[in-house]
Each structure stands twice: as C-alpha cells, then as structure tokens.
Design a protein around this motif. Sequence first.
Motif, PDB file in Angstrom:
ATOM      1  N   THR A 119     -42.680  69.263 -11.322  1.00 12.92           N
ATOM      2  CA  THR A 119     -44.068  68.937 -11.315  1.00 12.92           C
ATOM      3  C   THR A 119     -44.535  68.751 -10.097  1.00 12.92           C
ATOM      4  O   THR A 119     -44.064  68.800  -8.937  1.00 12.92           O
ATOM      5  CB  THR A 119     -44.111  67.684 -12.242  1.00 12.92           C
ATOM      6  N   GLU A 183     -38.821  63.007  -9.856  1.00 13.23           N
ATOM      7  CA  GLU A 183     -38.412  63.616 -10.997  1.00 13.23           C
ATOM      8  C   GLU A 183     -36.948  63.191 -11.134  1.00 13.23           C
ATOM      9  O   GLU A 183     -36.282  62.762 -12.216  1.00 13.23           O
ATOM     10  CB  GLU A 183     -38.434  65.036 -11.120  1.00 13.23           C
ATOM     11  N   ARG A 256     -43.593  64.611 -20.494  1.00 17.33           N
ATOM     12  CA  ARG A 256     -44.625  65.408 -19.578  1.00 17.33           C
ATOM     13  C   ARG A 256     -43.850  65.792 -18.395  1.00 17.33           C
ATOM     14  O   ARG A 256     -44.408  66.758 -17.584  1.00 17.33           O
ATOM     15  CB  ARG A 256     -45.472  64.251 -19.138  1.00 17.33           C
ATOM     16  N   LEU A 257     -42.683  65.177 -18.127  1.00 15.99           N
ATOM     17  CA  LEU A 257     -42.093  65.548 -16.849  1.00 15.99           C
ATOM     18  C   LEU A 257     -41.012  66.586 -17.113  1.00 15.99           C
ATOM     19  O   LEU A 257     -40.246  66.955 -16.199  1.00 15.99           O
ATOM     20  CB  LEU A 257     -41.537  64.249 -16.281  1.00 15.99           C
TER      21      LEU A 257
END
Length: 263
Positions: A119, A183, A256-257
């Motif tokens: 991301t 992350e 979302r990650l």
Amino acid sequence: MVRAYLDVVRDTVCGLALRTQERTYSFDNQVRPMDINARIKGLDWPLIGISMIGQRRLINIEWAIRFVIVNGVMGDFIECGVWRGGSSVFARAVLKALNNNDRQVWLADSFQGLPKARTSNDNDNWSKMEYLKVSLEEVQTNFRSFHLLDDRVHFCKGYFVDSLPRCNVSRIAVFRMDGDMYESSMDQLFNLYSKLQIGGVIIVDDYTIAPCLRAIVDFRNWHNITEEILSIPGDESGRFWIKRKSIQLQKDQYLRLLPTTKS
Ligand SMILES: C[S@@+](CC[C@H](N)C(=O)[O-])C[C@H]1O[C@@H](n2cnc3c(N)ncnc32)[C@H](O)[C@@H]1O
C-alpha cells in the motif's frame, strides 16, 4: 556464572565483544570502523555481529524475560524480524541460563529480506536492501555456534502476512517487533497482539522509523490501547509497553491493508 555467561553472549551477538575485528556496514555500502557508542545503541549495522539492535535493547530483552518470569506471565518469546537471529539467540540463552524450560523461542522472518510495499503506507526501498537478506540456514548456523539450537527454538518462515496467521505460537509473554515497515508492523500486531498475555511485554524496535511509529499509533488508537509507552534506558530507538487489557480486534482496519486476494 549466569551473569557472566549472559554478558558474554549479549556482547558477542551485537559484535561489541569482537572489537578487534568488528566493523560497521554503512548504509552507503562502505565498511567503516565500529563506533562503540553507536553499537551500544544499535544505530549501525554490524559486519560480524549477528544482531543489529545493540547492547541496550538486548539488555531490555533480558529484562522483559525476567519480568514475565517473576510475574508468572505464561507464554513464549517471539521476535518478528530477526535478520541474523542474534537477539533471539540471546533470548534463548537467557531462558537456558535461568533454567526456564517451559518457554519456547519463536523466530518469524521471510529469511529473504523485506517485502515490496502493498500500500502507499510503505515504499519498495527496504526490499532492495541486500544486507537485510539472511537465509534460515544462516540463522540456524548462528544458533548452533552458540550451542543453542534445540527443540525449544521454532521458525515461522515467510512474509508475515502469510506466515503469522499459521504460526503455531499460542501464548506470548514477550513479543518483539522488528519489521521496519508499516505493513510489517500491522501484520505482526493484527496476528499476534491477541496472543500476548495480560502482563506480557511488547517491544517495538523501530519506534523512531516513521512508518513503524505510525503503525503503532494507528493500532493503539483503533483499539484504544492506553498503556504507557516506556523508553529503554540508554537507548534511542526502542520502546515497550506492558499489556494490561484485552482488545477486540478491529479486523476491518486490517482488511484494507491486505493484498486484494486475501481481503
Ligand atoms: C532490521 S532487521 C531485524 C534485526 C534483528 N531483530 C536483529 O536483532 O538484528 C528486519 C528483519 O525483518 C524482516 N522482515 C521485515 N518485514 C517482513 C515481513 N513483512 N515479512 C517477513 N520478514 C520481514 C527482514 O527479513 C529482516 O530480517
């Protein structure tokens, strides 16, 4: 003898005991003389030493293990992001020296360096750092050199996003995070924080690396974690806190990650 043994193992894994030969591998790919103060604080990358976290953060590992033993907090030691394995070697040495035979030592790593970013929270720079790529075999050899590779040492191989959901550790007493990226930190927290026992210690190696700090702040905010963040005496980068309450994992924040195939 316990003190003498642990002092020697600690200062050997971080290269301080190897002053006659030890050098620093700089970020510009040059090899330079070791700066003892930098090594104590874990601010450089050892050439020969097998942990880059420095003496002060190693002392913090011993403190954390003794803390959970004294307070009867059950569970194992895990380090996520091990490089050459030296800090986990030291954790195993502490448990062995204290005759603590119940607790396991877990090492989670890709054993091929950091991943590319998933991301916009991260970039690909870390994945290009060859010096951070250390194979599982090399880490096992390092354990063997200290006569500490035994059935209480376990390896979870793979990028955290894949390896940590299937890592068999069940109860964690000391949870050491050292994955540098946003992350990588989130993968660790979402997969392991619930396994950290109340009274257990969570150590964040990279609190001064901006993406890692942001991950810690986000995770704590999302889960209303208010335990005080403590400094490590004599160190600049690491922090830790003692878990005092359980959380309800906000999995939506994590989805979302994740790579799209996993979400
Ligand atoms: C700074 S080094 C760890 C230093 C180590 N704790 C020591 O004592 O020297 C970072 C390590 O994290 C690992 N790592 C970072 N992100 C990862 C991820 N997402 N999955 C697996 N390993 C990762 C890298 O492979 C590397 O070995």
